[in-house]
Design a protein around this motif. Structure first.
Motif, PDB file in Angstrom:
ATOM      1  N   SER A   1     -16.908 -32.625   2.958  1.00 49.60           N
ATOM      2  CA  SER A   1     -16.955 -33.248   1.599  1.00 49.60           C
ATOM      3  C   SER A   1     -15.809 -34.131   1.298  1.00 49.60           C
ATOM      4  CB  SER A   1     -17.272 -32.163   0.578  1.00 49.60           C
ATOM      5  OG  SER A   1     -16.255 -31.222   0.390  1.00 49.60           O
ATOM      6  N   THR A   2     -14.501 -33.298   1.587  1.00 52.77           N
ATOM      7  CA  THR A   2     -13.306 -34.079   1.266  1.00 52.77           C
ATOM      8  C   THR A   2     -13.381 -35.345   1.611  1.00 52.77           C
ATOM      9  OG1 THR A   2     -12.248 -31.893   1.061  1.00 52.77           O
ATOM     10  CG2 THR A   2     -10.884 -33.555   1.148  1.00 52.77           C
TER      11      THR A   2
ATOM     12  N   VAL B   1     -15.693 -37.659  -0.296  1.00 50.07           N
ATOM     13  CA  VAL B   1     -15.214 -37.821  -1.784  1.00 50.07           C
ATOM     14  C   VAL B   1     -13.839 -38.743  -1.690  1.00 50.07           C
ATOM     15  CG1 VAL B   1     -13.956 -36.859  -3.503  1.00 50.07           C
ATOM     16  CG2 VAL B   1     -15.717 -35.565  -2.590  1.00 50.07           C
ATOM     17  N   PHE B   2     -13.261 -38.555  -0.536  1.00 53.90           N
ATOM     18  CA  PHE B   2     -11.930 -39.511  -0.608  1.00 53.90           C
ATOM     19  C   PHE B   2     -12.489 -41.121  -0.231  1.00 53.90           C
ATOM     20  CE2 PHE B   2      -8.680 -41.447   2.530  1.00 53.90           C
ATOM     21  CZ  PHE B   2      -7.711 -41.472   1.512  1.00 53.90           C
TER      22      PHE B   2
ATOM     23  N   PHE C   1     -13.685 -42.759  -3.220  1.00 54.10           N
ATOM     24  CA  PHE C   1     -12.739 -43.135  -4.260  1.00 54.10           C
ATOM     25  C   PHE C   1     -11.943 -44.405  -3.705  1.00 54.10           C
ATOM     26  CE2 PHE C   1     -12.763 -38.558  -6.183  1.00 54.10           C
ATOM     27  CZ  PHE C   1     -13.626 -39.048  -7.246  1.00 54.10           C
ATOM     28  N   VAL C   2     -11.856 -44.354  -2.457  1.00 56.72           N
ATOM     29  CA  VAL C   2     -11.059 -45.549  -1.908  1.00 56.72           C
ATOM     30  C   VAL C   2     -12.005 -46.669  -1.993  1.00 56.72           C
ATOM     31  CG1 VAL C   2     -10.299 -46.378   0.091  1.00 56.72           C
ATOM     32  CG2 VAL C   2      -9.601 -44.250  -0.396  1.00 56.72           C
TER      33      VAL C   2
ATOM     34  N   LEU D   1     -14.389 -47.381  -4.121  1.00 55.98           N
ATOM     35  CA  LEU D   1     -14.514 -47.737  -5.428  1.00 55.98           C
ATOM     36  C   LEU D   1     -13.438 -48.470  -5.980  1.00 55.98           C
ATOM     37  CD1 LEU D   1     -15.796 -44.625  -7.400  1.00 55.98           C
ATOM     38  CD2 LEU D   1     -16.861 -46.933  -7.154  1.00 55.98           C
ATOM     39  N   SER D   2     -12.145 -48.031  -5.427  1.00 52.44           N
ATOM     40  CA  SER D   2     -10.788 -48.827  -5.645  1.00 52.44           C
ATOM     41  C   SER D   2     -11.103 -49.957  -4.961  1.00 52.44           C
ATOM     42  CB  SER D   2      -9.611 -48.073  -5.216  1.00 52.44           C
ATOM     43  OG  SER D   2      -9.623 -46.411  -5.759  1.00 52.44           O
ATOM     44  N   CYS D   3     -11.160 -50.177  -3.889  1.00 51.74           N
ATOM     45  CA  CYS D   3     -11.409 -51.461  -3.221  1.00 51.74           C
ATOM     46  C   CYS D   3     -12.256 -52.327  -3.855  1.00 51.74           C
ATOM     47  CB  CYS D   3     -11.777 -51.343  -1.685  1.00 51.74           C
ATOM     48  SG  CYS D   3     -10.319 -50.437  -0.764  1.00 51.74           S
TER      49      CYS D   3
ATOM     50  N   MET E   1     -12.998 -52.578  -7.220  1.00 53.55           N
ATOM     51  CA  MET E   1     -12.052 -53.023  -8.104  1.00 53.55           C
ATOM     52  C   MET E   1     -11.221 -54.005  -7.868  1.00 53.55           C
ATOM     53  SD  MET E   1     -11.727 -50.109 -10.716  1.00 53.55           S
ATOM     54  CE  MET E   1     -11.136 -48.655  -9.743  1.00 53.55           C
ATOM     55  N   LEU E   2     -10.355 -53.984  -6.665  1.00 51.00           N
ATOM     56  CA  LEU E   2      -9.330 -54.720  -6.262  1.00 51.00           C
ATOM     57  C   LEU E   2     -10.060 -56.058  -5.828  1.00 51.00           C
ATOM     58  CD1 LEU E   2      -7.188 -52.291  -3.866  1.00 51.00           C
ATOM     59  CD2 LEU E   2      -6.273 -53.909  -5.786  1.00 51.00           C
TER      60      LEU E   2
ATOM     61  N   ARG F   1     -10.905 -58.386  -8.754  1.00 48.04           N
ATOM     62  CA  ARG F   1      -9.873 -58.588  -9.880  1.00 48.04           C
ATOM     63  C   ARG F   1      -9.429 -59.792 -10.240  1.00 48.04           C
ATOM     64  NH1 ARG F   1      -4.213 -56.634  -7.178  1.00 48.04           N
ATOM     65  NH2 ARG F   1      -4.402 -57.260  -5.116  1.00 48.04           N
TER      66      ARG F   1
ATOM     67  N   ILE G   1     -14.848 -53.620 -20.341  1.00 49.89           N
ATOM     68  CA  ILE G   1     -14.542 -52.303 -20.454  1.00 49.89           C
ATOM     69  C   ILE G   1     -13.399 -52.110 -19.361  1.00 49.89           C
ATOM     70  CG2 ILE G   1     -15.578 -49.780 -19.991  1.00 49.89           C
ATOM     71  CD1 ILE G   1     -18.043 -51.052 -20.852  1.00 49.89           C
ATOM     72  N   LEU G   2     -13.310 -52.664 -18.409  1.00 50.49           N
ATOM     73  CA  LEU G   2     -12.464 -52.465 -17.300  1.00 50.49           C
ATOM     74  C   LEU G   2     -11.046 -53.219 -17.601  1.00 50.49           C
ATOM     75  CD1 LEU G   2     -14.457 -52.754 -14.009  1.00 50.49           C
ATOM     76  CD2 LEU G   2     -13.677 -50.779 -15.372  1.00 50.49           C
TER      77      LEU G   2
ATOM     78  N   SER H   1      -7.783 -54.445 -20.542  1.00 52.15           N
ATOM     79  CA  SER H   1      -7.032 -53.923 -21.564  1.00 52.15           C
ATOM     80  C   SER H   1      -7.921 -54.510 -22.975  1.00 52.15           C
ATOM     81  CB  SER H   1      -5.617 -54.281 -21.836  1.00 52.15           C
ATOM     82  OG  SER H   1      -5.728 -55.793 -21.696  1.00 52.15           O
TER      83      SER H   1
ATOM     84  N   ASN I   1     -11.247 -31.725  -3.556  1.00 51.81           N
ATOM     85  CA  ASN I   1     -12.050 -32.654  -4.173  1.00 51.81           C
ATOM     86  C   ASN I   1     -11.731 -32.873  -5.454  1.00 51.81           C
ATOM     87  OD1 ASN I   1     -13.551 -32.718  -1.828  1.00 51.81           O
ATOM     88  ND2 ASN I   1     -15.480 -31.319  -2.362  1.00 51.81           N
TER      89      ASN I   1
ATOM     90  N   VAL J   1      -6.857 -49.420 -16.045  1.00 55.57           N
ATOM     91  CA  VAL J   1      -7.608 -50.130 -17.424  1.00 55.57           C
ATOM     92  C   VAL J   1      -6.596 -50.610 -18.407  1.00 55.57           C
ATOM     93  CG1 VAL J   1      -9.197 -49.826 -19.194  1.00 55.57           C
ATOM     94  CG2 VAL J   1      -9.877 -49.264 -16.865  1.00 55.57           C
TER      95      VAL J   1
END
Lengths: 280, 169
Positions: free
Chosen positions: A12-13, A16-17, A20-21, A23-25, A27-28, A31, A39-40, A42, B51, B66
Motif C-alpha cells: 500500500s505504501t 499511496v506514494f 501522490f507523485v 497527483l503532483s505531476c 498539477m505540475l 501549471r 481554487i488551485l 492564490s 501512509n 495553493v
C-alpha cells in the motif's frame, strides 16, 4: 480477488506514494495552462481573505516611497497635459471651422491593491483584492504608477491572480517609443528589474536610455504605456534581430496599488476576430 | 493522544501561516529562501505509519502550493521528502525498539544526530524544490547555488524551531 487485495494491502505504501507523485505531476503539468481553476490558485477565497487581512496591516510600510513616485509621475503628467492643451489651442486657432472631434473613451480603469506578491521565482504571480464581481476578467492588462506590471490570469469573486511581467512563461508585445519597431518583451533569470525585448528588427535605430512602450496590438494594453528604458544590447542567436536589455519601469519588489485596464471595445474586437475565423 | 494530535495540528497551521505570510517574501541576499513548513514533516513521530505520513506531507505541500501559486512543486517535494524521512533518520540513529516510536527532537537523539538529520532533510528538500521549479529554465550551477543558499537558511531557521518546540515539550 483476495490475492489482489492482499497484494494491494501489502504494497500500500508504494501505491499511496505513486498516487501522490502522480497527483503532483498532474498539477505540475497544468501549471502553465492559461485557464486554471480558481481554487488551485492564490485567488481562492481562503488565501485571498488571508492575504487581504495581512496586507491591511503591512500595506502602510512603503507609503512614503510610493507617494514620492506618484508625485513625480503627477508632475510629469501635469506638464504633458499643459503642453497638449497649448497645442490644441494653437491648432484650433489655425483651423477655426473644424468641428469638435470627440474621440469616444475606449479604456476604463479599476483600482486595486496588491495583497500578495512574489518576485524571486521563475514564475511570478501576484494577487489583487478585486475580482469578477468588480468587473475583472482574465486577459485584462494591469499597470501601476510607473508602467505595466502584468495580465489578469484567474479571477475569483473578490480576488484575482495576475501573471507578472517578470514571469518566464508570459510574453508581452512592446515597441520603441515613437518608432514602428515592435518586439517581444520576455523576462528570464533572477533580476526583477531587467527584462529583454526580443525580435527587434536589425534596421531599428535606438539609443541607450530610450523608452520602451506597449505596442497596443492587444486588447490588454492601450498603445504607449511605459514599460521601461533600454540599458543595452545583447548578442542574439539570429543575425536579423536585436535583443535589447530593458530596465523595467515598475518596482516589482514593492507593488502596492495597481490599475486594471478595461477595454470597452474588447467584445467588439473579439467578435470581429471570430467573424474572421468563421468567414475563412 | 488527542492533546498530541491537537498540538501537531496547531503547529501545522502556525508553520503554514508564517511561511506564506513572512518567509515567502524573504530572500536573503536575494537568493536564499527558507522553507519552515517542512519542520512539520521532520518532527512527526516515527511511530506514524508511512501512509499517514505521506498523506500529511502531501497535504502540507499542497496547501503551501495553493497559497504561493507554485502548483505541484511543494506537493511533489514533500511527498518525496516523506518517503525519505525514515531512511535518513536511521542513517544517523541506530535502529532499535526505542527509536522506533521516537519523536525526532534534540532531546531524544542529541544535538549531533539531530543536526545531521535536520541538515540532510533540508538539503534534500531544497534540492528537490529548485530542481522541479527551474527544471526547464536554469542550468545545473544555478540550481546548486540556490539550493545551497536555501539549505543553509532553512537549516538555521528549522534548528531554531527545533529548540523552541523542544522546550515547550
Amino acid at each position: 480477488m483476495r490475492n489482489l487485495l492482499n497484494f494491494i494491502i501489502r504494497y500500500s505504501t508504494g501505491f499511496v506514494f505513486a498516487l501522490f507523485v502522480l497527483l503532483s505531476c498532474i498539477m505540475l503539468a497544468g501549471r502553465d495552462a492559461y485557464h486554471t481553476s480558481v481554487i488551485l490558485t492564490s485567488a481562492n477565497s481562503v488565501s485571498g481573505g488571508l492575504y487581504e487581512t495581512s496586507s491591511n496591516i503591512t500595506g502602510y510600510f512603503n507609503l512614503r516611497n510610493i507617494n514620492e513616485r506618484l508625485q513625480k509621475s503627477n508632475a510629469q503628467l501635469e506638464n504633458e497635459n499643459l503642453n497638449l492643451r497649448n497645442e490644441i489651442a494653437s491648432l484650433k486657432a489655425a483651423l477655426s471651422d473644424t468641428a469638435d472631434v470627440n474621440v469616444p473613451k475606449r479604456f476604463d480603469y479599476i483600482l486595486a491593491s496588491v495583497i500578495n506578491n512574489s518576485s524571486d521565482r521563475p514564475r511570478n504571480y501576484f494577487t489583487i483584492n478585486r475580482g469578477r464581481l468588480d468587473g475583472i476578467m482574465p486577459g485584462m492588462g494591469v499597470v501601476d504608477q510607473s508602467g505595466i506590471v502584468g495580465i489578469v490570469n484567474v479571477a475569483g469573486p473578490h480576488t484575482a491572480r495576475i501573471i507578472s511581467v517578470i514571469n518566464e512563461t508570459q510574453k508581452f508585445s512592446a515597441k520603441l517609443k515613437d518608432t514602428p519597431f515592435v518586439g517581444t518583451l520576455t523576462w528570464k533569470g533572477r533580476d526583477p528589474s531587467i527584462a529583454y525585448l526580443e525580435d527587434v528588427p536589425r534596421h531599428a535605430t535606438f539609443h541607450i536610455g530610450d523608452t520602451v512602450v506597449t505596442s497596443g496590438y492587444s486588447t490588454a494594453f492601450p498603445a504607449g504605456l511605459s514599460v521601461g528604458t533600454i540599458v543595452g544590447r545583447i548578442r542574439a542567436s539570429d543575425d536579423n534581430f536585436y535583443v535589447l536589455k530593458v530596465n523595467l519601469a515598475s518596482d516589482f519588489k514593492a507593488l502596492s496599488t495597481v490599475r486594471i485596464i478595461k477595454d470597452i471595445y474588447k467584445n467588439e474586437l473579439d467578435s470581429l476576430v471570430q467573424y474572421d475565423i468563421k468567414a475563412e | 493522544m488527542i492533546k498530541t494530535v491537537l498540538s501537531y495540528f496547531l503547529m501545522f497551521v502556525l508553520l503554514i501561516l508564517v511561511q506564506v505570510l513572512v518567509f515567502n517574501h524573504i530572500a536573503l541576499f536575494s537568493i536564499a529562501i527558507a522553507f519552515i513548513f517542512i519542520y512539520f514533516i521532520i518532527s512527526l513521530p516515527l511511530s506514524l505509519s508511512t501512509n499517514l505520513l505521506l498523506l500529511l506531507s502531501f497535504a502540507t505541500g499542497f496547501i503551501v502550493d495553493v497559497f504561493s501559486d507554485t502548483p505541484g512543486v511543494n506537493s511533489l517535494s514533500c511527498t518525496i521528502l516523506a518517503i525519505l524521512k525514515r531512511p535518513v533518520f536511521y542513517a544517523y540513529v541506530p535502529r532499535d525498539d526505542k527509536t522506533k516510536v521516537m519523536n525526532p527532537t534534540i532531546m531524544t537523539i542529541g544535538w549531533a544526530a539531530y543536526s545531521k538529520y535536520l541538515f540532510t532533510m533540508c538539503a534534500i528538500y531544497s534540492l528537490l524544490v529548485f530542481s522541479i521549479e527551474y527544471f526547464s529554465f536554469a542550468d545545473v550551477k544555478d540550481i546548486l547555488i540556490m539550493s545551497l543558499g536555501a539549505t543553509l537558511f532553512t537549516f538555521i531557521v528549522n534548528l531554531a524551531l527545533g529548540c523552541i518546540f523542544d522546550r515547550k515539550g
